[in-house]
Scaffold this active site. Structure first.
Site, PDB file in Angstrom:
ATOM      1  N   LYS A 141      20.528 -64.485 -13.883  1.00  0.00           N
ATOM      2  CA  LYS A 141      19.062 -64.390 -13.851  1.00  0.00           C
ATOM      3  C   LYS A 141      18.579 -63.201 -13.045  1.00  0.00           C
ATOM      4  O   LYS A 141      17.530 -62.631 -13.352  1.00  0.00           O
ATOM      5  CB  LYS A 141      18.450 -65.678 -13.294  1.00  0.00           C
ATOM      6  N   LYS A 168      23.559 -70.397 -27.403  1.00  0.00           N
ATOM      7  CA  LYS A 168      22.839 -71.624 -27.079  1.00  0.00           C
ATOM      8  C   LYS A 168      21.426 -71.609 -27.648  1.00  0.00           C
ATOM      9  O   LYS A 168      20.790 -70.563 -27.669  1.00  0.00           O
ATOM     10  CB  LYS A 168      22.727 -71.751 -25.552  1.00  0.00           C
ATOM     11  N   LYS A 211      14.786 -71.315 -25.391  1.00  0.00           N
ATOM     12  CA  LYS A 211      13.347 -71.099 -25.537  1.00  0.00           C
ATOM     13  C   LYS A 211      13.012 -69.617 -25.500  1.00  0.00           C
ATOM     14  O   LYS A 211      11.936 -69.219 -25.911  1.00  0.00           O
ATOM     15  CB  LYS A 211      12.581 -71.853 -24.454  1.00  0.00           C
TER      16      LYS A 211
END
Ligand code: TRP
Length: 354
Positions: free
Chosen positions: A115, A217, A220
């Protein structure tokens, strides 16, 4: 040896729309666990600040996760549903844990590395400390079992490391308080104030993959909305997305082994199995040898049957934000009582004057 009273805790971040991966990987498990366990489910709104500070739609996002919990069938009266920021004891225990965890442990967290990206200097201090707050979420209730996706395994190991170090470092202070419990960690007997949390990860679809690429995966943040089924998608959107989902030209195999090297087929069979509460083996006994032209319509029917009622209930709930807020306020009040009991014990163990 005694044991900690079993208690289930989990959290979902109020960022982005919930999709099928969140539902099958997390929320559906939450619903199943409430049958035989005491459960606490939390909308972790303070975690949502770690990657991005300002959110225009924070309140709506918090309510929408709550609506999904309720629409999926979580009972907020038997169990506890609340949002993290209404229980300040999470942040308080996280501070203690920041002083327990070592910088070297945090540096090994792969989610932080992903991240934070290349420019780590510009990542927030909160993003770095994220796993410490997560450990506090769980341990402020001395919860024992945590249903999560497999990407959260490392964070739960860190929670165990923090609990273990706290138990060891404060051993001589815990003993006279009488608050500790003799548990076994592997073969080791440990006098523990905090339990060693257990991840609950398995299930037929622990990872739901993108409908456009079975090796990625479902996410969103994927730019293509066709890659995921959102919990707010209506019947038409669900069937269109499954119809357009990537497949390969072969028929389905009769055994799970035959799904090897066929990520898209594996994903769709896994989704079917999870939605139907069946095993992949069982699904392939029914559909082995069939083409996707047969399997996909069956999957569409199943997905619409399971998801449409949840979708309708979420929409209904979202029209009454006052009700959702009241549920969160009630859950938070009950969570606070439990969390404050732990904090008082932690203050006594540490030696803070109160
Ligand atoms: N890190 C979790 C996730 O992104 C969310 C989370 C925060 C959580 N606190 C938690 C999950 C405590 C389980 C228990 O999925």
């Amino acid at each position: 040896m005694t044991e900690f009273k079993p208690l289930v805790f989990s959290g979902v971040q109020p960022t982005g729309n919930l999709h099928l991966g969140n539902y099958l990987g997390a929320i559906r498990k939450f619903v199943a666990l409430q049958e035989n366990n005491d459960c606490i489910y939390c909308v972790v709104d303070m975690h949502a600040l770690t990657a991005q500070l300002v959110h225009e739609d924070m309140a709506t996002q918090i309510r929408s996760i709550t609506a999904a919990f309720l629409a999926a069938g979580i009972d907020p009266e038997k169990h506890i549903v609340f949002n993290q920021s209404q229980v300040p004891q999470h942040a308080e225990l996280a501070w203690i844990f920041n002083c327990v965890a070592r910088i070297g442990w945090m540096n090994r967290m792969t989610q932080f590395k992903d991240k934070a990206g290349k420019d780590r200097e510009q990542a927030s201090l909160g993003l770095y400390a994220y796993p410490s707050l997560m450990a506090a979420d769980i341990l402020v209730y001395r919860a024992t079992h945590v249903p999560v996706g497999d990407d959260q395994k490392q964070h739960l190991e860190l929670a165990r490391d923090i609990a273990m170090k706290f138990n060891m470092d404060f051993h001589d202070k815990i003993v006279p308080t009488g608050l500790g419990i003799d548990i076994k960690v592997g073969e080791e007997p440990v006098h523990a104030y905090f339990p060693m949390v257990e991840p609950l990860i398995d299930g037929p679809a622990p990872r739901v993959m993108s409908l456009k690429d079975g090796t990625k995966k479902m996410s969103k943040s994927d730019p293509s909305d066709l890659s995921r089924i959102n919990l707010m998608d209506d019947q038409d959107a669900i069937s269109k997305k499954i119809r357009k989902a990537k497949t390969d030209p072969d028929a389905l195999p009769s055994e799970v082994d035959g799904l090897k090297g066929r990520p898209e087929a594996d994903n769709l069979v896994g989704i079917f199995a999870a939605l139907a509460d069946r095993s992949k083996e069982d699904v392939l006994i029914e559909f082995g040898g069939q083409q996707f032209s047969v399997f996909k319509p069956a999957l569409i029917d199943l997905a619409v049957n399971v998801l449409a009622p949840i979708n309708a209930e979420m929409r209904r709930l979202m029209e009454d934000p006052g009700h959702i807020d009241a549920v969160l306020r009630d859950g938070s009040a009950r969570a606070r009582v439990r969390a404050e009991k732990t904090m008082n014990e932690v203050r006594d163990i540490i030696g803070f004057v109160r």
